[in-house]
Write an enzyme that holds these catalytic residues in place. Structure first.
Site, PDB file in Angstrom:
ATOM      1  N   SER A 246       0.832  -1.203   0.000  1.00 34.88           N
ATOM      2  CA  SER A 246       0.000   0.000   0.000  1.00 34.88           C
ATOM      3  C   SER A 246       0.870   1.259   0.000  1.00 34.88           C
ATOM      4  CB  SER A 246      -0.906   0.014   1.231  1.00 34.88           C
ATOM      5  OG  SER A 246      -0.134   0.342   2.355  1.00 34.88           O
ATOM      6  N   LYS A 247       0.292   2.320  -0.527  1.00 32.71           N
ATOM      7  CA  LYS A 247       1.007   3.606  -0.599  1.00 32.71           C
ATOM      8  C   LYS A 247       1.485   4.008   0.790  1.00 32.71           C
ATOM      9  CE  LYS A 247       0.687   5.811  -4.738  1.00 32.71           C
ATOM     10  NZ  LYS A 247      -0.537   5.501  -5.456  1.00 32.71           N
TER      11      LYS A 247
END
Ligand code: GLU
Length: 475
Positions: A246-247
């Site tokens: 995930s970012k």
């Protein structure tokens, strides 16, 4: 000499366009371990040719984080210090007609691309400027905007990857690509190849996301007559759901984790298992063991799963492996200065909280009550169905027992021996729960005898008195 092994030279080549994150440092670590395992050299090369996005503070962050993790480099280079080198090779490529100047405007390129797409062809540069005679191109270049493209032959290239075996690409799909925006502005794929050659790199170890760059780089190497390199494209790091990380996880830098109280050894141990595993699948590894056992044949092709709970587990493990003295020193830097005023109390608090800590910063949250009693609801003092009167009575008798112990004897063992008789008589929960809450103001904390010793007789009595005052308001 015949049969002599080539001295291994690897490089970690970050672009300083952001702080060092887990992806980058895993690449650095695998390079470093391979170099150590082979008795080779680990080179740090700052790839800052993208001047718009590169920042000196990110370079500093990368270096600081690597040093903090113990991933020390043998040599250091910065690409913007080496511009004249790239210029030299651009001149050679132009001279040999392996590269040419391209004057196409953005509109030309866009139009070509659209035409190719409408015919269902994968877009690539069509080669419009390839046929401009070099003398004419050189003349035009004096006052016309242009870039430098390399000629890419229509053929297949293969390379040896230590993780994936033989990998083959069709260069025909790529088309002549841009290697420099001008003689002084080389682009990544080009500068990278020149440096790998000039720095005598033997193995290119980097993330799988670069695998599509490899045929482009090989094409440049071949044009310049450079010897082939050996590659190891490391598996992607995946999030817990086996999808891309995930970012949020990616965005967090090593320095963020450092600030949150993660230890370098925990991070390294966690990272080394993101794609690699030692024999017998052991998990806890010293740095020496990692260096001794590291090899690419134990690196998997499939993505490594990033599981933050595992990182926390390692961190707790390595915190407990620290001596109380070392841990105290680390914590002194992150707690309010007044906590250290009574050194003895601070060291005792560290020793007792050590067992429960996952991060260094947990200490500040978990141990604040030792230095200042937090406010709490009197109901917390109630064990099961106890009446307020009984709690008050038990706390009063506890205070009487404490009063009779001298200051010097006020330690866990003696407190426990005096208190247990009473607790057995009245019920452990009935005596020890209210005492623990009176001392900590918390739902969960270390045991009451540990706490009493850490707080000292005076403070322990003061807190019991405070609890009784709270209760008396309820009666
Ligand atoms: N500068 C590239 C990056 O930061 C390095 C790629 C390579 O290791 O060749 O991703």
């Amino acid at each position: 000499m015949f049969g002599q092994k080539k001295h291994v030279r690897v490089r970690f080549a970050p672009s300083p366009t952001g702080p060092l994150n887990f992806g980058g440092v895993r690449t650095a670590l695998f390079n470093w371990l391979f170099a150590k395992h082979e008795g080779g050299s680990f080179i740090l090369r700052i790839e800052d040719t993208d001047r718009e996005r590169s920042r000196p503070e990110f370079e500093d962050d990368i270096k600081e984080s690597l040093s903090w993790l113990g991933l020390n480099w043998d040599e250091l280079y910065r690409q913007t210090d080496r511009i004249s080198n790239y210029e030299k090779y651009i001149a050679i490529l132009l001279e040999k007609k392996f590269a040419y100047r391209c004057f196409c405007s953005e509109e030309d390129l866009k139009r070509d691309e659209e035409a190719q797409m409408s015919q269902g062809i994968q877009p690539k540069y069509g080669g419009r400027c390839r046929s401009i005679p070099p003398e004419e191109a050189a003349r035009r270049a004096e006052n016309e905007k242009h870039v430098i493209r390399v000629k890419i032959p229509e053929k297949e290239v293969s390379f040896h990857d230590l993780i994936r075996g033989k990998v083959t690409f069709n260069l025909g799909l790529i088309g002549d690509f841009i290697i420099a925006k001008s003689a002084k502005e080389p682009l990544y794929n080009f500068a990278n190849v020149i440096d790998d050659f000039e720095m005598n790199i033997t193995h290119v170890v980097r993330g799988e996301e670069h695998i599509s760059n490899t045929p482009r780089q090989i094409a440049i190497q071949e044009a310049l007559g450079f010897p082939p390199l050996i590659y190891a494209h490391l598996p992607l790091i995946l999030g817990a759901n086996k999808k891309k990380l995930s970012k949020r996880d990616l965005a967090k830098s090593i320095s963020d984790y450092r600030k949150e109280g993660y230890l370098p050894h925990a991070i390294v141990n966690f990272l080394v298992l993101l794609g690699w595993h030692p024999k017998e699948d052991r998990e806890v590894l010293s740095i020496e063991e990692m260096q001794k056992e590291f090899s690419f044949d134990r690196v998997q092709k499939s993505g490594g799963i990033f599981n933050i709970e595992k990182l926390d587990w390692f961190n707790g493990y390595y915190i407990r492996a620290l001596s109380d003295e070392t841990l105290t020193l680390l914590l002194e830097d992150i707690v309010p200065p007044e906590w250290i005023a009574d050194k003895d109390k601070f060291i005792k608090a560290v020793a007792v909280e050590k067992e429960r800590m996952k991060k260094l910063t947990d200490f500040a949250v978990a141990a604040d009550f030792i230095f200042e009693l937090p406010s709490y609801a009197p109901e917390l003092l109630v064990w099961k169905q106890m009446s307020i009167e009984t709690i008050n009575e038990n706390l009063k008798e506890t205070a009487d027992i404490f009063e009779k112990i001298s200051e010097e004897d006020f330690n866990k063992k003696i407190i426990e021996s005096k208190m247990m008789l009473f607790a057995e008589m009245r019920g452990r929960g009935e005596v020890l729960w209210p005492l623990r809450v009176a001392l900590s103001g918390k739902n969960a904390s270390p045991g009451p005898f540990d706490l009493a010793e850490i707080l000292g007789k005076k403070e322990a009595l003061r807190r019991i008195g405070h609890a009784r005052t709270l209760l008396s308001k309820k009666i």
